[in-house]
Design a protein around this motif. Structure first.
Motif, PDB file in Angstrom:
ATOM      1  N   TYR A 114       2.579   0.916  10.721  1.00  0.00           N
ATOM      2  CA  TYR A 114       2.282   0.222  11.970  1.00  0.00           C
ATOM      3  C   TYR A 114       1.126  -0.751  11.755  1.00  0.00           C
ATOM      4  O   TYR A 114       1.152  -1.883  12.259  1.00  0.00           O
ATOM      5  CB  TYR A 114       1.927   1.240  13.047  1.00  0.00           C
ATOM      6  CG  TYR A 114       1.587   0.621  14.390  1.00  0.00           C
ATOM      7  CD1 TYR A 114       2.585   0.334  15.313  1.00  0.00           C
ATOM      8  CD2 TYR A 114       0.274   0.319  14.729  1.00  0.00           C
ATOM      9  CE1 TYR A 114       2.284  -0.241  16.540  1.00  0.00           C
ATOM     10  CE2 TYR A 114      -0.037  -0.254  15.943  1.00  0.00           C
ATOM     11  CZ  TYR A 114       0.971  -0.524  16.851  1.00  0.00           C
ATOM     12  OH  TYR A 114       0.670  -1.097  18.055  1.00  0.00           O
ATOM     13  N   ARG A 115       0.124  -0.319  10.992  1.00  0.00           N
ATOM     14  CA  ARG A 115      -1.027  -1.183  10.766  1.00  0.00           C
ATOM     15  C   ARG A 115      -0.618  -2.445  10.011  1.00  0.00           C
ATOM     16  O   ARG A 115      -1.072  -3.544  10.321  1.00  0.00           O
ATOM     17  CB  ARG A 115      -2.106  -0.428   9.992  1.00  0.00           C
ATOM     18  CG  ARG A 115      -3.406  -1.219   9.841  1.00  0.00           C
ATOM     19  CD  ARG A 115      -4.478  -0.429   9.128  1.00  0.00           C
ATOM     20  NE  ARG A 115      -5.717  -1.190   9.106  1.00  0.00           N
ATOM     21  CZ  ARG A 115      -6.646  -1.143  10.046  1.00  0.00           C
ATOM     22  NH1 ARG A 115      -6.474  -0.350  11.099  1.00  0.00           N
ATOM     23  NH2 ARG A 115      -7.731  -1.879   9.943  1.00  0.00           N
ATOM     24  N   GLU A 116       0.247  -2.290   9.009  1.00  0.00           N
ATOM     25  CA  GLU A 116       0.719  -3.453   8.260  1.00  0.00           C
ATOM     26  C   GLU A 116       1.466  -4.419   9.172  1.00  0.00           C
ATOM     27  O   GLU A 116       1.318  -5.649   9.057  1.00  0.00           O
ATOM     28  CB  GLU A 116       1.628  -3.005   7.114  1.00  0.00           C
ATOM     29  CG  GLU A 116       0.877  -2.316   5.980  1.00  0.00           C
ATOM     30  CD  GLU A 116       1.812  -1.823   4.896  1.00  0.00           C
ATOM     31  OE1 GLU A 116       3.033  -2.100   4.992  1.00  0.00           O
ATOM     32  OE2 GLU A 116       1.336  -1.140   3.966  1.00  0.00           O
ATOM     33  N   LYS A 117       2.257  -3.890  10.098  1.00  0.00           N
ATOM     34  CA  LYS A 117       2.990  -4.737  11.049  1.00  0.00           C
ATOM     35  C   LYS A 117       2.022  -5.480  11.958  1.00  0.00           C
ATOM     36  O   LYS A 117       2.180  -6.681  12.224  1.00  0.00           O
ATOM     37  CB  LYS A 117       3.941  -3.870  11.879  1.00  0.00           C
ATOM     38  CG  LYS A 117       4.754  -4.666  12.898  1.00  0.00           C
ATOM     39  CD  LYS A 117       5.664  -3.754  13.693  1.00  0.00           C
ATOM     40  CE  LYS A 117       6.446  -4.550  14.732  1.00  0.00           C
ATOM     41  NZ  LYS A 117       7.329  -3.663  15.549  1.00  0.00           N
ATOM     42  N   LEU A 118       0.977  -4.772  12.416  1.00  0.00           N
ATOM     43  CA  LEU A 118      -0.017  -5.378  13.303  1.00  0.00           C
ATOM     44  C   LEU A 118      -0.784  -6.485  12.576  1.00  0.00           C
ATOM     45  O   LEU A 118      -0.942  -7.595  13.097  1.00  0.00           O
ATOM     46  CB  LEU A 118      -0.969  -4.307  13.813  1.00  0.00           C
ATOM     47  CG  LEU A 118      -2.120  -4.757  14.715  1.00  0.00           C
ATOM     48  CD1 LEU A 118      -1.590  -5.440  15.976  1.00  0.00           C
ATOM     49  CD2 LEU A 118      -3.008  -3.572  15.095  1.00  0.00           C
ATOM     50  N   GLU A 119      -1.225  -6.186  11.371  1.00  0.00           N
ATOM     51  CA  GLU A 119      -1.978  -7.177  10.602  1.00  0.00           C
ATOM     52  C   GLU A 119      -1.100  -8.373  10.245  1.00  0.00           C
ATOM     53  O   GLU A 119      -1.551  -9.524  10.259  1.00  0.00           O
ATOM     54  CB  GLU A 119      -2.555  -6.527   9.343  1.00  0.00           C
ATOM     55  CG  GLU A 119      -3.630  -5.497   9.649  1.00  0.00           C
ATOM     56  CD  GLU A 119      -4.128  -4.779   8.402  1.00  0.00           C
ATOM     57  OE1 GLU A 119      -3.583  -5.051   7.302  1.00  0.00           O
ATOM     58  OE2 GLU A 119      -5.054  -3.937   8.518  1.00  0.00           O
ATOM     59  N   GLY A 120       0.174  -8.107   9.953  1.00  0.00           N
ATOM     60  CA  GLY A 120       1.091  -9.194   9.637  1.00  0.00           C
ATOM     61  C   GLY A 120       1.302 -10.132  10.813  1.00  0.00           C
ATOM     62  O   GLY A 120       1.413 -11.356  10.640  1.00  0.00           O
TER      63      GLY A 120
END
Length: 472
Positions: A114-120
């Motif tokens: 989820y964090r990778e999606k948010l940062e992306g």
């Protein structure tokens, strides 16, 4: 904003603006408001080449905290990340609601996917905030820094304003641990990442662990626990007394209570400890009367024959007292920043010399990052004044947060020019050191000098701290 606002790095420039979340296609369940707060700060210390850019997500539900909602807090975050030229904070819009009863509870940590999606989803925004020389590089990635601390929940007890230190906050916090553990903290808005005072607190009215586990922090009434020191540098400061443990024992054997001076009172944890646990008479000097009121009301600082307080600038008081003729007891002219109604007590408190002077003064300047002591204390006339207020066997104990290796080296050289001996304790937190300067050569030889005072000292602080003292 004008086009090209962020194309250049401008030292100390701070820009804050808002942006609708729908324009970024962000996962809306993290940013629960429809408007984001974007804050961009360029470091006052810019490199000659190869600038580094980083971003940070403001922890959910902490957007009102001064750490993230003020320029000084942002600056401390940036200076705490060496080598970063521009730091970009992204979070919900703060509403400056740090009022009494304001409650924070840590959100469940997001999973890595989820964090990778948010940062992306924030990538286009970050690309638009890059300096021109970096934006021209292909496939440049902006790393995300993480903010982590041990606070699980907190509740604000009071928010007030002091004439000298400015806005301050008293809060109870629950911290991580194998069992529920609570602290009371004092923080200043001017240096929001620096905890001025922290003490242990326990539930009042004999609430047991079973009952406590069913309650939230805001439902519990707490009482200060003064028998322990939890601030990482206070126990090392007290450990410095072991260097003169033999002479302290001689004082007690002669029924003369040793005297200590604390410059910088804060919540008064250090004063209370060395008075109640070690039997010292203590004088505390604090320049803000609201801080003293807070210390008494929330941190159980009790005044009387054992603990006496002086309202004024500790550095200026030291310099005035250095001119004080103790034999004739004639008082020099009153310093401009020492309250007139405290003058009588002011000179009476300094007639006798001190066995220990403990200094806990931060720089108070966010542009320096978190550092201590204040630069003003390093002036030679101030160090000489402190030395003149110490007895022949006395020691000066300093809490030191070096802003750089050069600052620390300069401080050591300044102290060695004035004092005979210098010892160091590494507090082990990667931040604080304690320096102990003495008027005479102090030798650590516990095998021959063990006495009742040293046994007491080692029973109330960590014995390895005493063993870790080294001469420099």
């Amino acid at each position: 904003m004008e086009a090209g606002t962020f194309e250049s790095l401008i030292p100390s420039r701070y820009v804050s603006f808002t942006l609708p979340t729908h324009s970024l296609s962000c996962p809306i369940d993290y940013f629960y408001t429809k408007i984001l707060q974007i804050s961009v700060l360029d470091s006052p210390l810019q490199p000659m080449s190869s600038p580094k850019i980083a971003a940070m997500l403001v922890p959910k539900h902490r957007e009102n905290d001064w750490i993230f909602a003020t320029e000084s807090g942002h600056l401390q975050l940036l200076l705490g990340s060496p080598g970063i030229s521009r730091l970009i904070l992204i979070g919900n819009v703060p509403n400056n609601d740090i009022n009494v009863g304001n409650l924070y509870k840590r959100s469940i940590e997001m999973c890595s996917i989820y964090r990778e999606k948010l940062e992306g989803s924030l990538y286009p925004l970050l690309m638009a905030l890059l300096p021109k020389e970096i934006a021209q590089l292909a496939n440049f990635e902006v790393p995300f820094l993480s903010y982590e601390d041990s606070v699980i929940s907190s509740v604000v007890l009071e928010r007030c304003f002091g004439s000298c230190v400015g806005e301050m906050l008293v809060e109870d916090v629950e911290i991580e641990g194998s069992r529920r553990e609570f602290r009371r903290r004092l923080r200043f808005k001017r240096m929001p990442n620096l905890i001025q005072t922290e003490i242990s607190i326990v539930p009042c009215n004999g609430i047991d662990d079973t009952r406590l586990n069913s309650l939230c922090i805001e439902e519990v009434e707490f009482c200060p626990e003064l028998g322990v020191l939890v601030h990482p540098y206070l126990a090392p400061m007290v450990a410095g007394l072991s260097l003169i443990g033999g002479y302290i024992q001689e004082c007690f054997d002669s029924e003369v209570r040793p005297r200590g001076l604390c410059i910088g009172v804060g919540g008064g944890a250090l004063l209370s400890f060395i008075s109640f646990q070690l039997g010292f008479e203590v004088v505390g000097v604090e320049m803000d009367d609201v801080v003293l009121r807070v210390a008494k009301q929330y941190f159980a600082l009790q005044t009387g024959n054992d603990i006496q307080l002086c309202l004024g600038d500790g550095i200026e008081i030291l310099k005035k007292v250095a001119l004080f003729d103790r034999d004739s007891k004639s008082s020099p002219s009153v310093a401009d920043n020492v309250r007139e109604d405290h003058c009588k007590d002011y000179f009476e408190l300094f007639v006798s010399k001190f066995l220990v002077i403990m200094v806990d003064l931060d720089s108070g300047d966010p542009k320096m990052g978190i550092s201590a002591p204040a630069l003003e204390f390093l002036q030679k006339d101030v160090l000489l004044a402190a030395k003149s207020c110490l007895s022949e066997q006395g020691i000066l104990v300093l809490n030191v947060i070096p802003s750089s290796k050069s600052f620390y080296g300069m401080l050591i050289l300044e102290l060695k020019e004035v004092f005979v001996d210098l010892h160091e304790i590494d507090c082990g937190n990667g931040e604080n050191f304690v320096l102990i300067a003495s008027n005479t050569s102090a030798a650590l030889n516990f095998g021959e000098t063990e006495n009742a005072f040293l046994r007491k000292l080692k029973s109330v602080i960590s014995e390895p701290l005493v063993d870790s003292i080294r001469k420099i």
